[in-house]
Write an enzyme that holds these catalytic residues in place. Structure first.
Site, mmCIF file in Angstrom:
data_model
loop_
_atom_site.group_PDB
_atom_site.id
_atom_site.type_symbol
_atom_site.label_atom_id
_atom_site.label_comp_id
_atom_site.label_asym_id
_atom_site.label_seq_id
_atom_site.Cartn_x
_atom_site.Cartn_y
_atom_site.Cartn_z
ATOM 1 N N HIS A 20 0.834 -1.199 0.000
ATOM 2 C CA HIS A 20 0.000 0.000 0.000
ATOM 3 C C HIS A 20 0.871 1.251 0.000
ATOM 4 C CE1 HIS A 20 -3.121 2.671 2.156
ATOM 5 N NE2 HIS A 20 -3.365 2.676 0.856
ATOM 6 N N HIS A 96 5.831 18.399 -15.049
ATOM 7 C CA HIS A 96 6.608 17.279 -15.595
ATOM 8 C C HIS A 96 7.890 17.087 -14.799
ATOM 9 C CE1 HIS A 96 7.904 14.347 -18.496
ATOM 10 N NE2 HIS A 96 8.962 15.059 -18.841
#
Length: 129
Positions: A20, A96
């Site tokens: 997780h 980005h």
């Protein structure tokens, strides 16, 4: 022999170890791969396999609770961006440059043959219970 899901033995093994909040990245053929991050290179020809083909296959075998894409994708690659809706989990946008920085912590980067701008996504693992 495995009947369904990811057939690539390296990816199947990595996915079995994901916990997780761990992250994986699906990347175009131009994304720089940080030193020390495992890269499974599926590219065999410019454009093949496509980002969407790999993303759909991964999402069939991987529970994502969150995704990150570059803010630049919707303007610079509108066609690909439009294919991300509906998406099975919330999508956050970061620059980005921030996305590339976050790739350092990915358990694996899956390199596709995609040759369109900003075709990268970071998926955060959820739980299936």
């Amino acid at each position: 022999m495995k009947k369904q899901g990811i057939l690539n033995r390296e990816l199947a093994g990595i996915f079995a170890k994901i916990g997780h909040t761990d992250t994986i990245m699906i990347a175009d053929c131009g994304l720089p791969i940080p030193d020390g991050v495992t890269c499974i290179d599926l590219a065999y020809k410019m454009g093949k396999p496509s980002f969407i083909d790999i993303l759909e296959t991964v999402l069939g075998d991987f529970k994502a609770e969150k995704a990150l894409i570059a803010t630049e994708m919707d303007a610079e690659n509108a066609e690909l961006y439009s294919q991300l809706t509906p998406f099975p989990c919330p999508i956050e946008k970061v620059s980005h440059e921030q996305l590339k920085q976050k790739s350092v912590d990915a358990k694996v980067i899956i390199r596709t043959g995609e040759a369109t701008p900003y075709a990268n996504i970071l998926l955060q693992s959820g739980v299936i219970f």
